[in-house]
Scaffold this active site. Structure first.
Site, PDB file in Angstrom:
ATOM      1  N   ASP A 135      31.580  27.887  18.164  1.00  0.00           N
ATOM      2  CA  ASP A 135      30.225  28.895  18.482  1.00  0.00           C
ATOM      3  C   ASP A 135      30.251  29.069  19.783  1.00  0.00           C
ATOM      4  O   ASP A 135      30.904  28.805  20.622  1.00  0.00           O
ATOM      5  CB  ASP A 135      28.896  28.016  18.083  1.00  0.00           C
TER       6      ASP A 135
HETATM    7  C1  GLC Z   1      25.390  32.214  18.333  1.00  0.00           C
HETATM    8  C2  GLC Z   1      25.060  31.615  17.186  1.00  0.00           C
HETATM    9  C3  GLC Z   1      25.912  31.909  16.191  1.00  0.00           C
HETATM   10  C4  GLC Z   1      26.442  33.199  16.126  1.00  0.00           C
HETATM   11  C5  GLC Z   1      27.265  33.250  17.449  1.00  0.00           C
HETATM   12  C6  GLC Z   1      27.658  34.602  17.966  1.00  0.00           C
HETATM   13  O1  GLC Z   1      24.739  31.460  19.301  1.00  0.00           O
HETATM   14  O2  GLC Z   1      24.804  30.058  17.067  1.00  0.00           O
HETATM   15  O3  GLC Z   1      25.415  31.864  14.705  1.00  0.00           O
HETATM   16  O4  GLC Z   1      27.443  33.656  15.160  1.00  0.00           O
HETATM   17  O5  GLC Z   1      26.447  32.816  18.473  1.00  0.00           O
HETATM   18  O6  GLC Z   1      26.625  35.240  18.424  1.00  0.00           O
END
Ligand code: GLC
Length: 726
Positions: free
Chosen positions: A266
């Site tokens: 993430d």
């Molecule tokens: C965010 C979220 C994730 C998302 C990623 C990209 O912090 O936790 O669900 O897909 O970053 O935006």
């Protein structure tokens, strides 16, 4: 005979330098400011269309094919090996023709419509040059204080698993070479929804038994459905951050489950291993992430900066780099990116907001509307024996809904009556407010300008207007900026002032329909007392106004069912239907409660939802059909006066087991559409997949003994029988 994908992967991998391999593992952000030289050196394997960590609630850079083609051209035509870049975006529940938030989609209990919604999102996103979406989110959520409950499919593993498969099918289709499909991403693996206190990113303490039987099934379903990627969660479980957990990312996900796609971290989660306190610095974090099984590092640049050094100094075997790059190349070949790296720039205009896309979004939003209450309207409260205004057709014997389109006027009031953007819900990066219509406009389209004849908007004006109208439609709820990522609440009451507003409307004595639109369960206890009818919609998407108006005026008969428990008080949280018995369950005839200040029961149970008609259940029959399989059948009859659809639910309870089991578990559901007076026999099968569970140290087990079986309209009602596993 064209080379197989695996042969093409190995052939390309053999040509790559260590630096080029590491480049494939780096996911850059903010495609608007990518460094062309980094692309030319083959150091950008993928890019995410996001400029901030909170993409869910920030309007991000626009993703358009021309801009992405320009980036792709550098990668394909100016780098040594010409490896195309994967473009990723959070297309969470629609691109332009936005569907309800995933929690709303779950209220439809319709895998078919969820699949259709994902297919529409994939087609529209691919037309803008996007290859990879970070959805479906499969986190089981039992705590609505957590803002991200909006993004998942609710509290139940079985329902979430069914919808996970549907979403993966919708985004990916049967063949990723289909130019209208994109890579899906099962996220956030694992246990992210168990954040203590509902505080986002917080610690999750989950036993192996609960991890396996509650939090894993939806992800396993996505992997079995062929999901191309999985996103590692921010949180730790029992002291080990998921991003550095080789047990979860490699031993379970890749080895035990056979997931052959890509694990992506993430946002900056690899770097956050330092904040977690398990990595001394970013280099240490890079080692832990790669060794655990993270293939792509989103945004932290840990892999880009240190992976090569870790290999050359002998701390990280190059084979671990090769395995990650193999997976990344595999997806690029499967997508056909090497043959077709560019996007037809005329496509978006043809594809976005196509009528069939809007229709799909509206159908899903309509099926997701949940009717929570529908009583006959009360009198004016001052002289309860008195009917006011003499309009007996309104103060009649029947339920208030559906409303008539002629012969009476409506005051459409409240903070959500005139919103468009807020109908979309959280995580709608490419949706445009002007593409949606307000609920007021959709009601006016049905009943003419008699909806709120005075056209005044302020809350006190709304109250004043209500005097002039026969029925009040109070549109309440929560803005999306209060739900989604990093939006935890200590109280899930309606936003300030809305209950007082409703109490003011009640004093006027007109029939009240409360329409509530939100991104999570809210405390509706007073709403259910004050309003004669209550219609619930999780943020419904681009055609949400039309969907709710169709239900209010009977052009659609509501069939939605709650995918998550609605508490009576925030203090009851976490509260969910599939809880354990404990050693001291209160006997049904015991009128005590565990709380001394409120009931133990939820306000509205999992699976609950009403219709404009009524359904009766009879003839539950459970029979063994041999080989550990059991047939379950029951008759459902429409005993009301209009056609309707019922989502029939099948629950079990394992009476005696090695590990404690829930008081009830959903193990089947089916939608039946019945004209008034018609009946249908519904059939289910219970076998090892439904009767078994994961026993730590022993794996999946079907243990002998008796099981209770229920078939009914929700988790707290239904016909009961039993079966015995020999
Ligand atoms: C965010 C979220 C994730 C998302 C990623 C990209 O912090 O936790 O669900 O897909 O970053 O935006």
């Amino acid at each position: 005979m064209p080379e197989s994908v695996e042969a093409q992967v190995e052939s390309l991998l053999a040509k790559m330098t260590l630096r080029e391999k590491v480049g494939q593992m780096h996911q850059a952000t903010n495609s608007g400011s990518l460094d062309p030289d980094q692309i030319r050196q083959g150091l950008v394997g993928s890019v995410i269309g996001a400029t901030s960590a909170y993409a869910g609630n920030d309007k991000q850079e626009r993703m358009v094919a021309a801009h992405l083609n320009a980036i792709q051209k550098i990668a394909v035509e100016e780098s040594r090996l010409g490896i195309p870049i994967l473009v990723a975006r959070d297309v969470i529940h629609g691109h332009r023709a936005v569907c309800p938030i995933p929690l709303g989609q779950a209220a439809s209990w319709s895998p078919e419509l969820v699949e259709k919604g994902a297919e529409v999102a994939a087609r529209e996103a691919r037309a803008d040059g996007i290859h990879w979406t970070f959805t479906p989110m499969l986190d089981i959520a039992r705590d609505p204080r957590w803002g991200r409950v909006a993004e998942g499919f609710g509290e139940d593993p079985f329902l979430a698993a069914c919808l996970a498969k549907a979403a993966v099918r919708g985004y990916q289709g049967d063949d990723l070479r289909d130019p209208e499909r994109i890579l899906a991403c099962a996220k956030h693996y694992l246990g992210y929804g168990a954040a203590e206190g509902g505080r986002d990113y917080n610690t999750a303490e989950i036993s192996e038994s609960t991890l396996r039987n509650i939090y894993m099934p939806s992800f396993r379903a996505a992997v079995d459905a062929g999901v191309a990627t999985v996103m590692a969660a921010f949180n730790e479980i029992g002291g080990v951050p998921v991003t550095s957990s080789r047990h979860l990312l490699t031993d379970v996900l890749k080895t035990e489950w056979g997931m052959d796609g890509v694990v992506v971290s993430d946002w900056r989660a690899v770097g956050e291993l330092v904040e977690h306190g398990v990595a001394a610095d970013l280099k240490d974090a890079a080692y832990l992430g790669i060794h655990a099984g993270v293939d792509v590092d989103m945004q932290s640049e840990a892999f880009m900066r240190y992976a090569e050094e870790l290999v050359t100094e002998g701390r990280l075997p190059v084979e671990e780099i090769d395995e990650a790059v193999r997976r990344i190349l595999r997806l690029k070949f499967r997508l056909g990116l090497f043959e077709r790296p560019y996007t037809d720039e005329s496509l978006a205009a043809e594809v976005h907001l196509r009528p069939d896309h809007l229709q799909a979004a509206q159908e899903l939003a309509t099926k997701a509307v949940v009717l929570l209450k529908n009583d006959p309207p009360r009198g004016n409260g001052r002289q309860p024996w008195e009917t006011w205004s003499g309009n007996a057709s309104v103060v009649g014997k029947g339920p208030l809904l559906p409303l008539t389109k002629a012969g009476q006027t409506y005051a459409v009031v409240g903070p959500m009556a005139d919103v468009t953007d807020a109908l979309y819900g959280t995580w709608t990066l490419d949706a445009l407010a002007e593409d949606a219509a307000t609920l007021r406009a959709e009601i006016a389209a049905k009943v003419g300008t008699s909806a709120d004849p005075h056209g005044l908007q302020l809350l006190d004006e709304g109250i004043a207007n209500s005097r002039w109208s026969d029925v009040v439609i109070a549109v309440l709820g929560e803005s999306p900026v209060r739900s989604g990522e990093d939006n935890a609440l200590t109280s899930i009451e309606l936003p300030a002032g809305q209950i007082e507003f409703l109490e003011s409307l009640r004093k006027i004595g007109k029939p009240i329909v409360a329409v509530v639109v939100a991104g999570r369960p809210l405390i509706l206890t007073r709403v259910m007392e004050l309003a004669d009818a209550v219609v619930w919609s999780f943020h419904p998407g681009i055609r949400g106004g039309a969907a709710i108006a169709d239900v209010l005026f009977g052009d659609a008969n509501p069939s939605g069912k709650l995918p998550i428990t609605f508490p009576r008080e925030t203090g009851q949280v976490p509260i969910y239907y599939n809880h354990k018995r404990t050693g001291r369950p209160l006997p049904k005839d015991d009128n005590r409660t565990r709380y001394i200040d409120t009931s133990d029961e939820p306000l509205l149970p999992f699976g609950y939802g009403l219709s404009y008609t009524k359904f009766a259940y009879s003839d539950l029959v459970v029979q063994t059909v041999g080989d550990g399989q059991f047939s379950v059948s029951a008759t459902v009859e429409n005993v009301g006066s209009v056609a309707g659809e019922e989502i029939v639910q099948l629950y079990i309870r394992d009476d005696v087991s090695t590990y404690t089991r829930p008081v009830k578990e959903l193990k089947g559901f089916t939608r039946v559409a019945l004209p008034a007076g018609a009946a249908e026999t519904v059939n289910f099968t219970l076998g090892p997949n439904e009767l078994g569970y994961y026993v730590p140290g022993a794996g999946w087990q079907v243990e002998p003994g008796t099981f209770q079986v229920w078939v009914g309209p929700h988790s707290q009602a239904g016909l009961q029988s039993s079966l015995t596993v020999g």
